[in-house]
Write a protein that holds these residues in place. Structure first.
Motif, short mmCIF file in Angstrom:
data_model
loop_
_atom_site.label_atom_id
_atom_site.label_comp_id
_atom_site.label_asym_id
_atom_site.label_seq_id
_atom_site.Cartn_x
_atom_site.Cartn_y
_atom_site.Cartn_z
N ASP A 1 -3.09 -2.14 1.66
CA ASP A 1 -3.13 -0.67 1.53
C ASP A 1 -3.40 -0.25 0.09
N SER A 2 -2.82 -0.97 -0.88
CA SER A 2 -2.98 -0.59 -2.28
C SER A 2 -4.44 -0.69 -2.74
N ARG A 3 -5.25 -1.52 -2.05
CA ARG A 3 -6.66 -1.65 -2.42
C ARG A 3 -7.58 -1.05 -1.36
N ASP A 4 -6.97 -0.29 -0.42
CA ASP A 4 -7.77 0.33 0.66
C ASP A 4 -8.54 -0.72 1.46
N GLN B 1 -13.49 -3.43 -2.95
CA GLN B 1 -12.74 -2.20 -2.69
C GLN B 1 -13.20 -1.60 -1.37
N ASN B 2 -12.23 -1.16 -0.55
CA ASN B 2 -12.49 -0.56 0.77
C ASN B 2 -13.10 -1.58 1.75
N ALA C 1 2.60 -1.59 8.25
CA ALA C 1 3.51 -1.28 7.14
C ALA C 1 4.49 -0.18 7.53
N SER C 2 4.02 0.80 8.27
CA SER C 2 4.90 1.89 8.70
C SER C 2 5.97 1.36 9.65
N ILE C 3 5.58 0.45 10.55
CA ILE C 3 6.57 -0.14 11.47
C ILE C 3 7.63 -0.91 10.69
N GLU C 4 7.17 -1.70 9.72
CA GLU C 4 8.12 -2.50 8.94
C GLU C 4 9.07 -1.60 8.15
N LEU C 5 8.55 -0.50 7.61
CA LEU C 5 9.39 0.42 6.86
C LEU C 5 10.49 1.00 7.74
N VAL C 6 10.11 1.45 8.94
CA VAL C 6 11.11 2.03 9.86
C VAL C 6 12.12 0.98 10.27
N LYS C 7 11.65 -0.27 10.48
CA LYS C 7 12.58 -1.36 10.80
C LYS C 7 13.63 -1.51 9.71
#
Length: 998
Positions: free
Chosen positions: A723-726, A764-765, A886-892
């Protein structure tokens, strides 16, 4: 230099020497940090004491303000209620305690810095509070003067706030920076703003030559109150010992330009307005007296004439004669009335004409005053008045009623009589045997004198008297002056002027109108005139342009304070930045030194390995070397990890300390330490891993491993880096329902290394794809493909050589060159095979092939998109539909900290809906932008199903605009959480929703 020239006999000794140097430098750095911490601690203690004093002063001021109101009530009360007195005493006692605490702590502060200004303000507050206590005692025992009480309390409150400002006198550059930017600069800007409002409002009135009305005065007073308060604080800062000379000078200039020259001009403007208001009051009183004089002059006309008509026997007999008498009797009766009219006109100067008309409207008696001479109009000059309104209106009246005509010009034989004769008529019907037989009428001029500069207006707005005679009598159509009317000349004020109520107002061009009604008929108050006067526009001491110029000069002196403060702030910030730069430079030096040292360690380890291989010629010597190296690596692993744990651990604690947060510069420095430390830790781990491999110390535990779970865990680990490097990270194609024979931990390590390399060396991207396929009945292949720059064909053979980065060492991409070496070894030790395909400018693909086990996993058994509950036996189940790993891991991670909540999830909507139907959760978290169905469609499906209609659904989305949130709540989401997730808010929202829907 001799030491450097010596043959490297024992690299480990060099390694220990480097570590000793690092230890010494670390001790020195710790000493410097301890010194800085001691200074910071002292500054924090000073600031804490100042804050405590300020809190006491703020509380005291608030309590004194409350007690001031109660004290005023006590002074004004005839009966003193005990409850009120008790509350007054309690508030006063609390305020005294707060003042005493502030004074005590203020004395401590004075002992620290010996600030004479602080001491003077402390003594002044102590004296004022003593006066307050004395007056309060007198108030309770004997009563007191309200104005004196209010002034004493106001002085105490003002001094408390002044002492608060002095307490925060800066003692260092950081405090000065705060004072300059947050207090002085803000005060100067706010002062200029409110002074600018005052300038604009007064400038408008000066330009219009308008007096300042009460509403505008209140507005100006509010502006001036703010200006005065801010001025007091600025002048106070001038007297602080810590105030720089250039700031003292610019405040002194402000005192001269704003508080001196501008203030004098402002007072002159207000003084002129006061004089104008005094003139206005006098004119209002004069107009009222003149209106009353006109009204009083009219009353005898009404009273006398009505009395005459209703009581004179001759007039009654005239009506009888007209009905029953002979011609001679009628002549005698008319002669008696005419004689009486002559006598009445001579006696009453206001009467201009007395007449009698018969029932047909023919004049029968006409007594006229002409230039002061009374004469009787001959019968042959009598006129038929049957067509006049006053005859028609009067003959139709009932007995006892009177008719009062409008005030207009007298007309004879259909023409306006010249010269003009302003006339008002009073007519009374002459009754006999219940019927009007004729009428008596008197003509008179109710004004009868010059009105000087006054304007007399009738109810319709026409001028009855005006300084311009050509504007008078506009209601007379014969004069063609109908356009002259107050409604045209003063359209803004006409409605108020003609309302029948007295008043005054200012026209837009500046003149003031003053008016007073005249009720000319004491019986009927609906008919009136208006006597009006005009007061010329106010003449201010300056015109609007001069006012603006001089006011602007004063205001600019306040803005000059802000400019000087800006320069001082910039200088202070530069000094702070320079000090911070020195600290950062030292920390960078330590980091560079550490990196070089650990690189040197890696070289030493490699040399040690080379030396071991050279000694391999002898079996006994090789065994001794391997044993020595194993012991050394074991020791080094512990010795290196222990200080690195402290470096990384305390660095993280510094960045998360909410009680004593770092400044922006400090946080940036600590972040550099964290990043460098983590990179060093990775380097150490890889070097030690390689050493263990070469020493044959790596063990694996082969078992049946589910490929899907290992792939998913590896992708989640690398997701943040992508995510940090798109970089788009995705799982594509193939079937994941396979098991292989491998070590799950080592296989995950291999995949993480391959995926992170694919991200790190990507464009990048770009994108990274992970796939799984069955090669044959015995082998399963997992592939990691990227869209990076690719690898030249002639360099692929060196790809797995240790410390060979194939030229990447000259780029800004971090790495050690041993990751793929370790990866190849781990794959092969687990019985697998690693291979690579690459094309320059297109990308690379790494394949790892593992033996397939006899076990299989179906999608229905364990889904990659789902996980078992985080907490066994939990009281609340949450289902999360989200396609971002990443969002799933954060919520976990968030919900792991929340006891009693279990989490399941799916990465696509359709699969999520199937699982929800099988096992209904207590709460659903739903992303809006899903790959197959959008969140609104999923919500609609859930709400249409009786099984899930009552399950609360919370939106979790990166669509964070206001209209997105409103649309989500309107659609039926119980809450709408935006990304990036605020952890505290997220947990609070989950708790609130679960409490509501229990």
């Amino acid at each position: 230099m001799k030491f450097l020239k010596k043959e490297i006999v024992n690299p480990e000794i060099r390694l220990i020497a480097v570590l000793a140097i690092l230890l010494a430098l670390s001790v020195a750095m710790i000493g410097l940090n301890i010194s800085d911490e001691n200074k910071l601690s002292a500054d924090a203690e000073h600031l804490g004491l100042a804050n405590s004093i300020a809190q006491h002063l703020n509380t005291a001021a608030m309590l004194q303000a409350q007690a001031r109101g109660l004290g005023a009530t006590v002074i004004g009360s005839k009966i003193r209620l005990q409850k009120m007195l008790d509350e007054f005493i309690a508030l006063s006692k609390q305020a005294d305690q707060e003042i005493a605490s502030a004074l005590k702590k203020g004395e401590r502060l004075y002992l620290e810095n010996n600030d004479q200004v602080l001491l003077e303000n402390l003594n002044q507050l102590k004296a004022l509070n003593g006066d307050l206590k004395h007056f309060r005692k007198q108030l309770l025992e004997q009563g007191g003067d309200l104005s004196e009480w209010m002034a004493i309390v106001a002085n105490n409150i003002r001094q408390a706030y002044q002492l608060r400002t002095v307490v925060f006198s800066p003692t260092n550059q950081q405090e000065a920076l705060l004072l300059y930017n947050n207090v002085i600069r803000a005060n100067a800007a706010t002062l200029a703003e409110y002074a600018g409002r005052e300038r604009a409002l007064l400038g408008h009135h000066i330009a219009k030559q308008k007096p300042i009305d009460s509403k505008t005065l209140k507005e100006l007073e509010s502006y001036r109150a703010m200006v005065d308060m801010l001025s007091n604080e600025l002048v106070l800062i001038k007297g602080l010992s810590s105030t720089p000379e250039e700031l003292v000078q610019v405040i002194a200039n402000y005192e001269q330009a704003f508080l001196g020259e501008y203030q004098l001009l402002r007072e002159e403007v207000y003084q002129e307005n006061l004089l104008y208001e005094d003139q206005k009051k006098k004119l209002i009183a004069k107009v009222a007296l003149e209106a009353d004089a006109i009204e009083i002059a009219e009353r005898p006309v009404f009273s006398e004439f009505i009395t005459v008509i209703n009581s004179r026997y001759a007039i009654t007999q005239l009506g009888k004669a007209w009905v029953k008498g002979s011609a001679d009797e009628v002549l005698v009766a008319e002669r008696l009335v005419e004689d009486y009219f002559v006598e009445l006109v001579e006696r009453t100067p206001l009467y201009a004409k007395l007449r009698v008309l018969d029932g047909e409207g023919q004049e029968r008696i006409n007594v006229v005053v002409d230039n002061g001479v009374v004469h009787r109009v001959p019968a042959d000059e009598m006129q038929d008045k049957s067509g006049r309104k006053y005859f028609q209106n009067t003959i139709a009246l009932g007995g006892g009623d009177i008719y009062v005509s409008p005030f207009d010009l007298n007309m004879e034989r259909g023409e306006i009589e010249l010269p003009f004769k302003p006339t008002m008529r009073i007519a009374v019907p002459i009754y006999y045997e219940g019927k009007a037989r004729g009428m008596a009428i008197v003509n008179f001029n109710p004004i009868g004198r010059s009105l000087e500069n006054r304007v007399l207006i009738n109810k319709q707005g026409f001028y009855l008297s005006h300084s311009d005679a050509d504007k008078e009598w506009g209601m007379m159509p014969q004069l063609n002056r109908g356009q002259f009317n107050i409604k045209r000349d003063a359209p803004v004020l006409a409605v108020d002027i003609l309302s029948g109520e007295e008043g005054s107002a200012v026209e837009p061009w500046g003149s003031t109108y003053i008016w007073h009604p005249i009720y000319f008929n004491p019986i009927n108050r609906e008919n009136y005139w208006i006597l009006a006067a005009e007061l010329n526009a106010i003449s201010y001491p300056v015109d609007s342009s001069e006012w603006y110029r001089r006011a602007t000069k004063g205001i600019q002196s306040a803005m000059a304070i802000s400019e000087v403060v800006g320069e001082l702030s910039a200088n202070a910030a530069h000094d702070v930045k320079a000090n911070s730069a020195q600290s950062i430079a030292m920390q960078y030096f330590m980091l560079v030194l550490a990196i070089v040292s650990f690189g040197f360690i890696a070289v030493m380890v490699r040399l040690s390995q080379q030396r071991a291989r050279q000694l391999q010629q002898s079996k006994n010597e090789a065994e001794k070397a391997n044993k020595a190296k194993s012991e050394f690596l074991s020791s080094m692993s512990h010795e290196l990890r222990t200080p690195m744990n402290a470096i990384l651990g305390f660095s993280q604690l510094l960045t998360t300390d909410a009680d004593d947060p770092l400044s922006k510069g400090q946080k940036e420095s600590v972040d550099y330490i964290l990043n460098a430390g983590q990179h060093l830790m990775q380097l150490i781990n890889q070097v030690l891993e390689l050493s263990k491999i070469e020493a044959g110390k790596v063990d694996v535990s082969l078992e049946d491993v589910e490929v899907r779970l290992v792939i998913y865990e590896a992708m989640i680990t690398v997701q943040a880096m992508a995510d940090s490097r798109d970089i788009k990270l995705e799982l594509v194609g193939g079937d994941l329902g396979y098991c292989v024979i491998a070590d799950a931990t080592r296989m995950k390590q291999v995949l993480i290394n391959l995926i992170s390399n694919a991200v790190k060396y990507n464009v990048q991207n770009g994108s990274v794809a992970v796939s799984c396929e069955l090669l044959d009945t015995d082998r399963v292949r997992v592939s990691v493909s990227d869209t990076g720059v690719g690898i030249a064909e002639d360099k692929i053979d060196d790809l797995f050589s240790p410390f060979d980065r194939l030229g990447a060492e000259h780029s800004d991409i971090e790495g050690s060159g041993i990751g793929l070496t370790i990866t190849k070894f781990l794959v092969e030790i687990m019985g697998g095979v690693i291979s690579v395909e690459s094309q320059l400018g297109v990308g690379s693909a790494f394949h790892i092939d593992f033996p397939r086990s006899g076990s299989t996993v179906t999608v229905d058994d364990v889904s990659m998109e789902t996980q078992l509950p985080l907490i066994d036996g939990s009281a609340c189940s949450v289902f999360y539909i989200e396609d971002n790993a990443a969002s799933i891991e954060l919520v976990k991670q968030i919900l792991k900290q929340h006891a009693g909540i279990s989490l399941c999830f799916a990465t696509d909507a359709r699969h999520g809906l199937e699982l929800i139907k099988k096992d209904k959760p207590d709460l659903i978290l739903l992303d809006i932008n899903l790959p197959d169905l959008d969140g609104y469609t999923v919500l609609e499906i859930l709400k249409s199903d009786p099984k899930t209609v009552d399950v609360p659904v919370i939106a979790v989305s990166a669509n964070a605009m206001t209209h997105d949130i409103e649309a989500g709540l309107k659609a039926g989401f119980v809450e709408y959480i935006t990304k990036p997730i605020n952890v505290a808010h997220f947990i609070e929202t989950i708790d609130k929703v679960m409490d509501k829907f229990k």
